[in-house]
Design a protein around this motif. Sequence first.
Motif, short mmCIF file in Angstrom:
data_model
loop_
_atom_site.label_atom_id
_atom_site.label_comp_id
_atom_site.label_asym_id
_atom_site.label_seq_id
_atom_site.Cartn_x
_atom_site.Cartn_y
_atom_site.Cartn_z
N ARG A 1 38.64 47.33 36.51
CA ARG A 1 39.56 47.79 37.55
C ARG A 1 40.28 46.62 38.19
O ARG A 1 41.45 46.75 38.57
CB ARG A 1 38.79 48.56 38.63
CG ARG A 1 38.48 49.97 38.26
CD ARG A 1 37.64 50.57 39.34
NE ARG A 1 37.42 51.99 39.11
CZ ARG A 1 36.54 52.72 39.78
NH1 ARG A 1 35.80 52.13 40.71
NH2 ARG A 1 36.39 53.99 39.53
N SER A 2 39.60 45.51 38.32
CA SER A 2 40.26 44.36 38.95
C SER A 2 41.33 43.78 38.04
O SER A 2 42.18 43.01 38.50
CB SER A 2 39.24 43.29 39.33
OG SER A 2 38.68 42.72 38.17
N MET B 1 46.07 40.65 42.58
CA MET B 1 44.89 40.59 41.71
C MET B 1 45.22 40.02 40.33
O MET B 1 44.36 39.93 39.47
CB MET B 1 44.30 42.00 41.53
CG MET B 1 43.86 42.64 42.81
SD MET B 1 42.45 41.82 43.52
CE MET B 1 41.18 42.35 42.40
N ASP C 1 34.02 47.88 37.59
CA ASP C 1 34.64 47.11 38.68
C ASP C 1 35.50 45.98 38.12
O ASP C 1 36.61 45.71 38.59
CB ASP C 1 33.56 46.52 39.60
CG ASP C 1 32.93 47.59 40.48
OD1 ASP C 1 31.84 47.34 41.03
OD2 ASP C 1 33.54 48.67 40.63
#
Lengths: 256, 241, 234
Positions: free
Chosen positions: A91-92, A168, A88
């Motif tokens: 991915r960010s 992001m 996670d």
Amino acid sequence: MPGVNRLLVNNIRKSFGTHEVLRGISLDARDGDVISLLGASGSGKSTFLRCINLLEIANDGEIWVDGEQIRMIHKNGKSRPESARQVDRIRSELGMVFQSFNLWSHMTILQNVIEGPIHVLKRPRVEAIAEAEALLEKVGIADKRHAYPAHLSGGQQQRAAIARALAMKPKVMLFDEPTSALDPELVGEVLRVMRALAEEGMTMLVVTHEMSFARNVSNRVVFMREGLIDSSGTPDEMFGGTGSPAFRQFIGHFGS
Amino acid sequence: MSTLELLGFGSTGWGALLLVATLLTLAVTAAALAIGAVLGTIVAGAKLSGNRLLWALGHAYTTIFRGVPELLIIYLIYFGGSSAITSIGKAFGYEGFLGLPSFAAGALAVGIISGAYQAEVFRGAYQAISKGELEAASAIGMGARTRFRRIIMPQVLRLAIPGLGNVWQLSLKDSALISVTGLAELMRTSQVAAGSTRQYFLFFIAGGCLYLILTSLSDQVFNRAERRANRSMPSAAMGKA
Amino acid sequence: MDFAFLSSTMVTLLAALPMTLALFICSITLGGLLALGLVWMRTGGNPFLVGFAKAYIFVFRGSPLLIQMFLVFYGLGQFGIIRYSFLWPLLREPFVCAVLSLALCTAGYTAEIFRGGIRAVSPKEIEAARSIGMSGFMLVRRILAPIAFRHALPAYSTEVVLMMKSTALASLVTVWEVTGVAQRLISHTYRTMEVFLCAAIIYLVLNFIILQAMGLLEYYLSRHRRAMPSALKA
């Protein structure tokens, strides 16, 4: 900063059942690189891109993002990531733009863009909104911020998707055929945004059929064929007649 | 006695009782739907989990409770529940018959039935969510729980509204069967009124009209909810933006 | 597991099966015919007929079957003209009341299902038929109905299963079908779970048979949509 390895991919293999789609792909992307990934359908380029952010799980190979390796467990011929949390987090740090935009249909454009920063990065709402509005301004759809995705054209939706990924603050942006689903007259507005990003120094990995982008904006072109990298080099090298025979045949179809 | 007197609110009128009974019907249906929502979510989750045993259990549930007559299920819960409670009572030393309260039995029975239908509604709604939107949430680094809360749940609820509207109507009509437990809801009250005044036609028509009012009002509520929920969707009037 | 009890229960319940089947078959048939009439009214041009059909469908879909059944069973007998008519010997039979009520109810739902099927027929296919001079009843019989029915089949099979379940309500107007017998057994023996199990199995088997039959029907009607048999491929 230039020279830093943002993305390092080593010997990725991927099979779907008995069909081996990726047969050992290695790639590195330094800070500021804009790499175009070209190839015929079925050459594995989208699959490769999706392996990088683990939307597909590679059967073999290693991936480093900004020096950090994604830890994998390989057991009984099956592979899976060791830590969902690490996945996670990584991915960010990678932004992905999809061929079919994939905006969340139950949220407005603005809500789409602030969703990640607020719920994944835990940024304060006021800050997230301010930055989102600046990004929407940058991609040219600030006036559509309270509209729902279904009410926008394809080009507008894709630009919103780019803004959502940028919110992001990713280290590397992955583009999976970003203009393939667009009507021809809308392709240009998206390419312009991508070009601006490249000129600002964003590290980009772009799977595309847009030869103009590959030639004029990217600083490296990688040509894939049947699950392997056939050839790679600068646009001048590849398009200037010294590319491999397979590549020359491939771009012949695009009448450059 | 005139029709108006019979239906009215005077000392011989059944009007007040009928209205209270209508409210009771609404209450038991709402309770049933709430029970069904919990059961339906669990069963839908089981069927979508990918685990074969869970899928089989979920499938058994939806097959049995959509395939067996509602009346039988009400008998099961009411009589079976009463037997169970009586045996529990015996274990504590109480020798008499303990009945399961009819509201509870009715709500539970209709709830279990509506749960089977709601499971299919939720399952269909989940499967209708664009896989791309789920991928975009993963790609941004959203954890599974956050993704469920922010992307899956809102969309399932929106997509489930038409189906839930149908289940509500179904349960509203099924609630009439709860009359066999003696609960003084609309069906039973109409029956009692009809029997004691021998005005069968009048009171069953009256009861029927009250049910029609309930179902049409429900229809309107759900239509409005559906329109509100779909404000984010493309409308037929739009051309290319 | 008291097998002796289970098997004797099963035998008792199965004795009531013919009644359940009789209720089912009669009401499906009558209801289907009524539905055809309703659809004809609903899709015709006559505003009175359209209004009547709409009202009918609204009433029978918006109220519980039980209250409709009680209305027929208890309510009709109240009127002198009915009690003294030639129909009375028929209409005071619980079985007839139940079938009548079930048929009237299913007609409302089925009419809507058929109407949905008709709306799914492509106007182009109708146009083609008209252009060769086909019209009226022949058009309906040869072109419209087959296509509409195929579209309506999934929803109709759900309705047929619901009809099977609805026969259970006849027990509340003194018809001794499976559910009625089951309830009597429960109240005599207090062995709710076992009786429920047996009765449930009977209904589940019946539903299974219905769905299989519907599936076969759909398969048969969709011959033209499946891949060409390899023998015909050039």
